[in-house]
Design an enzyme around this catalytic site. Structure first.
Site, mmCIF file in Angstrom:
data_model
loop_
_atom_site.group_PDB
_atom_site.id
_atom_site.type_symbol
_atom_site.label_atom_id
_atom_site.label_comp_id
_atom_site.label_asym_id
_atom_site.label_seq_id
_atom_site.Cartn_x
_atom_site.Cartn_y
_atom_site.Cartn_z
ATOM 1 N N ARG A 167 0.841 -1.190 0.000
ATOM 2 C CA ARG A 167 0.000 0.000 0.000
ATOM 3 C C ARG A 167 0.880 1.245 0.000
ATOM 4 N NH1 ARG A 167 -4.862 1.393 4.266
ATOM 5 N NH2 ARG A 167 -3.187 1.308 5.826
ATOM 6 N N ASP A 447 -4.017 3.420 14.376
ATOM 7 C CA ASP A 447 -3.214 3.981 13.298
ATOM 8 C C ASP A 447 -3.763 5.350 12.962
ATOM 9 O OD1 ASP A 447 -5.485 3.559 11.766
ATOM 10 O OD2 ASP A 447 -4.559 2.127 10.408
#
Length: 541
Positions: A167, A447
């Site tokens: 990613r 996160d």
């Protein structure tokens, strides 16, 4: 913040910072490849970001997202995406994590089908983090990655590692350490470009792509840009057209209205869509930030069973399977609770329940954040998914409307929930500034997405509580005892948490004051900042 400048001789870019340890990564040819990506695609990227801002201005003025009238033919026509490669036909459990060396080895050895190596929301984009991550993935692709702990523990790659999917950063994030023609490169093009330049040919020889997860897309045109970038890279590297494959995270509210269109834009290389639930909640808050009737209660009450999230996930399953693409489920953020067997089992039971919901709805696989959750998620999918996937589950019963995708979730704001948002936003931001992009807080792996939810909710609650307007009975802007939600309370809690963090041995302790100052500025500002990580990036060394 000024950084030392180094001129790579006689390359096409200016590199800022000490890159003497990365000469092998930043070779003349690699930099020339990056420069070609920038010069070919960055102007269009900036145009698309401007279009984002224009759409947001319309929503701030009172409009609401909707399905596009100009793409109705795409939604109504019969078409399918390209066949899914054998390596990606069984994705029942995927593990995600940053590109730190030990974590890469553990994730690849976790028993998951796929490891998503993350340069985005679980990584802090310091120059060393990004380039060390690239080197770690080069070694992982070569099968030589290894790490020895200071205690003498040896980490080596197992015989059957997970399939690697990378990613890169979202289109909105810059990489200030690499400039072309005096302009910073897009972080997305740097992450993608370095990875494919060094690994694409080797991965293609082994029928492993390369494969990518694409984050933060808001429109089909942004997906089409990725398609063009990958096609250009394939040509430059002498690879067959379409060998690079992508899974798109549907983690923005605008993208939920364009799922067919996004698949169509990437139809020669897309493999599936993913329910990026935490970012999706953040995007719901941010997109509808000026709609007082669309407030959400505290995060713990916004589960995937609330109407707007249930509608989004079911629409994703129906859309993907109609087009022959996978519908991936969302993240289980729990991490093991050591020393408390009862609490740990209760947390695992929540994971089982969430994964059971996903597999019964028709998802083809799911995400976990910790290796210990891989067997938990696998057992649920093994028991309830007969084949390698559920492409045959077409969900003809689903008929999702605009109103369902926008429906607010009712609930409350408790003192504990308010305090938790302050703590999570502060501790995550401080750790991010120290270079850690994923942080365990209260047995959850937080996160950037979850920190974004926390700070965005705080901004909305505080500003709407202070502004005159109709009472929102769906989410009352006061505590249960009638006490006000106000900036004085926020400032008090922020100072208290910063004091505790500063005097602790927790991640972020050394940057507690800077993080508190940044959060105070963002929360007191009259306009909601688009992303926490953009102003935080300016504070990185």
């Amino acid at each position: 913040m000024a950084v030392p400048q180094e001129r790579i001789d006689p390359g096409p870019l200016t590199v800022h910072g000490d890159t003497s340890a990365y000469r092998d990564l930043l070779s003349h040819d690699a930099l020339a490849f990056l420069a070609s990506l920038h010069r070919r695609f960055d102007t269009h990227r900036r145009v698309l970001l401007a279009a984002r801002a224009e759409r947001q201005a319309g929503w701030d003025a009172g409009a609401l997202p909707d399905f596009r009238a100009d793409t109705r033919a795409i939604r109504e026509a019969d078409w399918q995406v390209a066949p899914i490669p054998p390596a990606l036909r069984d994705r029942r459990v995927e593990i995600t994590g940053p590109v730190e060396r030990k974590m890469v080895i553990n994730a690849l050895n976790s028993g998951a089908q796929v490891f998503m190596a993350d340069f985005e929301d679980s990584s802090t984009p310091t120059l060393d983090n990004q380039l060390d991550g690239q080197r770690n993935l080069i070694d992982a692709v070569a099968g030589t990655i290894a790490w020895d702990s200071p205690e003498g523990r040896r980490y080596r790659l197992g015989a059957e590692p997970a399939v690697l999917v990378v990613r890169p950063r979202g289109w909105h994030l810059p990489e200030r350490h690499l400039e072309v023609d005096g302009e910073p490169m897009a972080g997305a093009l740097v992450d993608f470009g370095l990875f494919v330049f060094h690994n694409a040919r080797a991965l293609h020889r082994r029928d492993r792509g390369p494969y990518f997860y694409l984050p933060k897309l808001e429109a089909m045109e942004e997906a089409a840009l990725w398609d063009a970038v990958m096609a250009h890279a394939e040509g430059e590297l002498g690879l067959p057209h379409g060998c690079m494959k992508a899974t798109v995270l549907i983690e923005t509210l605008p993208a939920a209205f364009q799922m067919h269109e996004i698949l169509h834009a990437l139809r020669e290389r897309v493999v599936g869509l993913n329910c990026g639930r935490w970012d999706y909640i953040f995007s719901y808050l941010k997109t509808l930030r000026r709609h007082r009737d669309r407030l959400l209660p505290e995060r713990g009450q916004v589960q995937m069973t609330v109407p707007f999230l249930k509608a989004y996930s079911e629409l994703l399953i129906q859309t993907c399977h109609r087009r022959g693409a996978f519908a991936m489920g969302g993240m289980a953020a729990q991490i093991p609770i050591k020393g408390d067997e009862a609490a740990n089992e209760a947390a695992l039971e929540k994971v089982r329940g969430d994964k059971l919901r996903e597999v019964r709805a028709g998802h083809d696989g799911t995400w976990v954040a910790h290796p210990a959750l891989v067997p938990v998620a696998r057992e649920v999918f093994d028991r309830h998914m007969e084949g390698a996937n559920q492409l045959g589950v077409l969900r003809p019963d689903v008929a999702v409307t605009r109103e369902q995708l926008l429906a607010p979730a009712c609930g409350t704001i408790t003192r504990a929930g308010f305090d938790n948002n302050v703590e999570v936003a502060l501790r995550y931001t401080a750790a991010w500034l120290e270079g850690l992009g994923c942080v365990p807080i209260h047995h959850l792996m937080e996160d950037a997405a979850t920190a974004e939810i926390a700070r965005t909710q705080l901004w909305q609650w505080l500003h709407y509580a202070a502004e005159p307007g109709e009472r929102n009975d769906c989410v009352p802007l006061e505590f249960a005892d009638g006490a006000p939600i106000d900036m004085a309370l926020f400032d008090q809690l922020l100072a208290a948490h910063a004091h505790r963090l500063r005097g602790s041995d927790l991640p972020g302790a050394s940057r507690a004051d800077e993080a508190a100052t940044l959060l105070a500025q963002l929360t007191h500002a009259s306009q909601l900042g688009a992303f926490l990580t953009l102003p935080a990036y300016e504070l990185l060394a």
